[in-house]
Design a protein around this motif. Structure first.
Motif, mmCIF file in Angstrom:
data_model
loop_
_atom_site.group_PDB
_atom_site.id
_atom_site.type_symbol
_atom_site.label_atom_id
_atom_site.label_comp_id
_atom_site.label_asym_id
_atom_site.label_seq_id
_atom_site.Cartn_x
_atom_site.Cartn_y
_atom_site.Cartn_z
ATOM 1 N N VAL A 113 32.470 -68.047 22.455
ATOM 2 C CA VAL A 113 32.238 -67.044 23.496
ATOM 3 C C VAL A 113 33.439 -66.125 23.727
ATOM 4 O O VAL A 113 33.312 -65.101 24.382
ATOM 5 C CB VAL A 113 31.817 -67.697 24.839
ATOM 6 C CG1 VAL A 113 30.470 -68.379 24.707
ATOM 7 C CG2 VAL A 113 32.863 -68.673 25.346
ATOM 8 N N MET A 123 37.268 -67.605 31.142
ATOM 9 C CA MET A 123 35.917 -67.044 31.227
ATOM 10 C C MET A 123 35.852 -65.976 32.313
ATOM 11 O O MET A 123 35.236 -64.916 32.124
ATOM 12 C CB MET A 123 34.914 -68.171 31.513
ATOM 13 C CG MET A 123 33.460 -67.732 31.510
ATOM 14 S SD MET A 123 32.940 -67.027 29.927
ATOM 15 C CE MET A 123 32.823 -68.520 28.933
ATOM 16 N N LYS A 181 34.885 -62.097 31.780
ATOM 17 C CA LYS A 181 33.846 -61.418 32.578
ATOM 18 C C LYS A 181 34.414 -60.156 33.223
ATOM 19 O O LYS A 181 33.761 -59.116 33.258
ATOM 20 C CB LYS A 181 33.317 -62.363 33.675
ATOM 21 C CG LYS A 181 32.339 -63.407 33.162
ATOM 22 C CD LYS A 181 31.864 -64.299 34.310
ATOM 23 C CE LYS A 181 30.993 -65.432 33.799
ATOM 24 N NZ LYS A 181 30.737 -66.465 34.838
ATOM 25 N N LEU A 190 40.208 -73.109 31.076
ATOM 26 C CA LEU A 190 39.181 -72.406 30.294
ATOM 27 C C LEU A 190 38.269 -71.598 31.215
ATOM 28 O O LEU A 190 37.838 -70.496 30.874
ATOM 29 C CB LEU A 190 38.379 -73.414 29.470
ATOM 30 C CG LEU A 190 39.153 -74.024 28.292
ATOM 31 C CD1 LEU A 190 38.440 -75.263 27.747
ATOM 32 C CD2 LEU A 190 39.371 -73.007 27.179
ATOM 33 N N ARG A 191 38.003 -72.146 32.390
ATOM 34 C CA ARG A 191 37.179 -71.418 33.363
ATOM 35 C C ARG A 191 37.858 -70.097 33.756
ATOM 36 O O ARG A 191 37.198 -69.063 33.905
ATOM 37 C CB ARG A 191 36.956 -72.300 34.593
ATOM 38 C CG ARG A 191 36.009 -71.740 35.619
ATOM 39 C CD ARG A 191 35.830 -72.721 36.767
ATOM 40 N NE ARG A 191 35.036 -73.870 36.369
ATOM 41 C CZ ARG A 191 33.700 -73.891 36.359
ATOM 42 N NH1 ARG A 191 33.036 -72.811 36.734
ATOM 43 N NH2 ARG A 191 33.041 -74.961 35.992
#
Lengths: 117, 317
Positions: free
Chosen positions: A99, A65, A69, A61-62
């Motif tokens: 998100v 993200m 970004k 999941l990181r």
């Protein structure tokens, strides 16, 4: 980690497969981030087709993200589609569904990030 | 080993409001309509059928944990505002006899030291308080918050024997009947997790720690630190999405990472701790239930029990 790529109009559809966990997250990051950068340079958006992903950990999941970004920084759009039920629950529990734009189907996601009409 | 939770809230104490109590009462009364709850026993039994957040509160004191074992010293982990009720309870249990308190500090941020000025035994001659920690500023932080203009009673006025003991992370000590090991954690100014072992049982106190699990070596070191622990008290202040985006590098972890670390370490019981002060009881309970569900759907051969800490929780290992 498998990561196939295809084009659909102005969208690049990237489809990882298998488990995205601590053992595979780095491989995904090393391949995914340059693909997102390249798509943005080409004026394309990115759809992550998750139909082949049967598990994702916090490390995976990181990476998503980081990809989001990168897309935002380089002026592109990114969306996730076709989450398997277990992965969908992990997205909800981790609040990643809040998100990252998540869509039921890949076509719907393509239409959302790179509308053809 | 018995572990009492006196303060479980993160960053700043958070009191339950009159409005929140009223809403709980309205919910309970509506749920009870038509039932003959005419004795405390019947009413109590009914209340126990309600959800935790409908009938209780997770509480609002900041970090303070007490560890007790037969034949061992009285141990406290952190001196948040939960230290005030912990002190009152300890004095009742001591019944006027001198007490010896062994306090292990995760770090020196305000929410973890603010209970000390209200830790009554510190003012009473005869008691001994040993404060252990890995920060060089350990003693300074405690003395400074007692000094004007922050507090009216100077540290020098405290009647107990108060000692500060510097610990070295990674080294195992025998203190108060426990084998104690500290480990440095990612937090502004560093924090330190503790592993306490006694009688074949182990507990971990890992608060104010941002576990990113993106570096294999670092992850492995925490998995070993948590290895086969009977209890892991874990900072799960944020959702994972917040922890890796808007609140990245704020020094806190998530329920997801807590489950993953406990599964990798084959720990038995994960207690979600350091609750976000903005979260109401219903939100904390939702996170608790979701974490149970996450553990269930990602479980391998090893099951991890999940609990959300609340002020007043007691766990026996």
């Amino acid at each position: 980690m498998e990561l196939s790529e295809r084009r659909a109009g102005r969208a690049v559809v990237l489809a990882p497969a298998g488990r995205i966990d601590m053992a595979t997250a780095d491989q995904l990051r090393e391949r995914l981030i340059p693909m997102v950068t390249a798509a943005a340079k080409a004026g394309e958006s990115v759809v992550l087709d998750f139909s082949g992903v049967d598990y994702i950990s916090s490390a995976g999941l990181r990476v998503l993200m980081l990809a989001a970004k990168e897309a935002r920084t380089s002026g592109s759009k990114i969306a996730v589609a076709a989450l398997q039920p277990l992965v969908n629950e992990i997205f909800q529990i981790s609040r990643f569904d809040k998100v990252l734009p998540c869509h039921v189907g890949v076509d719907e996601a393509i239409q959302a990030v790179a509308p053809t009409t | 080993m018995r572990v009492r939770f006196w303060g479980t809230r993160g960053s700043i104490p958070a009191a339950l409001t009159a409005q929140a109590v009223r809403e709980k009462l309205i919910g309970a009364l509506v749920a009870a309509s038509g039932q003959a709850l005419d004795t405390p026993e019947k009413a109590g039994a009914f209340v126990d059928t309600l959800s935790f957040s409908a009938s209780r509160t997770f509480g609002g004191n900041s970090s303070c944990i007490e560890v007790l074992s037969e034949g061992a010293g009285r141990v406290l982990l952190d001196m948040g505002s939960g230290a005030r009720p912990a002190a009152g309870n300890a004095l009742r249990e001591l019944k006027g006899t001198p007490g010896e308190f062994h306090v292990f500090m995760s770090h020196l941020h305000w929410d973890h030291i603010m209970g000390f000025p209200f830790f009554t035994p510190a003012y009473i001659p005869g008691h001994t308080i040993r404060i252990y920690g890995c920060h060089a500023e350990l003693e300074h932080a405690f003395r400074r918050q007692q000094a004007p203009p922050s507090f009216p009673v100077d540290f020098s006025m405290m009647g107990a024997k108060i000692e500060f003991v510097q610990l070295e992370p990674g080294r195992t000590y025998d203190i108060a009947g426990y084998r104690v090991t500290a480990k440095v954690q990612a937090h502004g100014g560093d924090s330190f997790g503790y592993r306490l072992e006694r009688d074949g049982k182990a507990m971990i106190y890992s608060t104010d720690s941002e576990h990113k699990l993106e570096n294999a070596e670092e992850t492995d070191s925490f998995v070993e630190f948590f290895r086969a622990a009977d209890l892991v008290i874990f900072d799960s202040m944020y959702s994972l999405a917040d922890a890796v985006s808007v609140r990245e590098d704020w020094g806190h972890s998530s329920n997801i990472v807590g489950v993953e670390l406990c599964q990798l370490a084959e720990a038995k019981h994960l207690v979600l701790f350091h609750h976000e002060p903005a979260n109401d009881d219903a939100t904390i309970e939702r996170v608790w239930r979701e974490t149970e569900r996450l553990e269930e759907i990602t479980r391998g051969e090893h099951a991890v029990k999940i609990t959300a800490a609340y002020d007043g929780l007691e766990v026996t290992l």
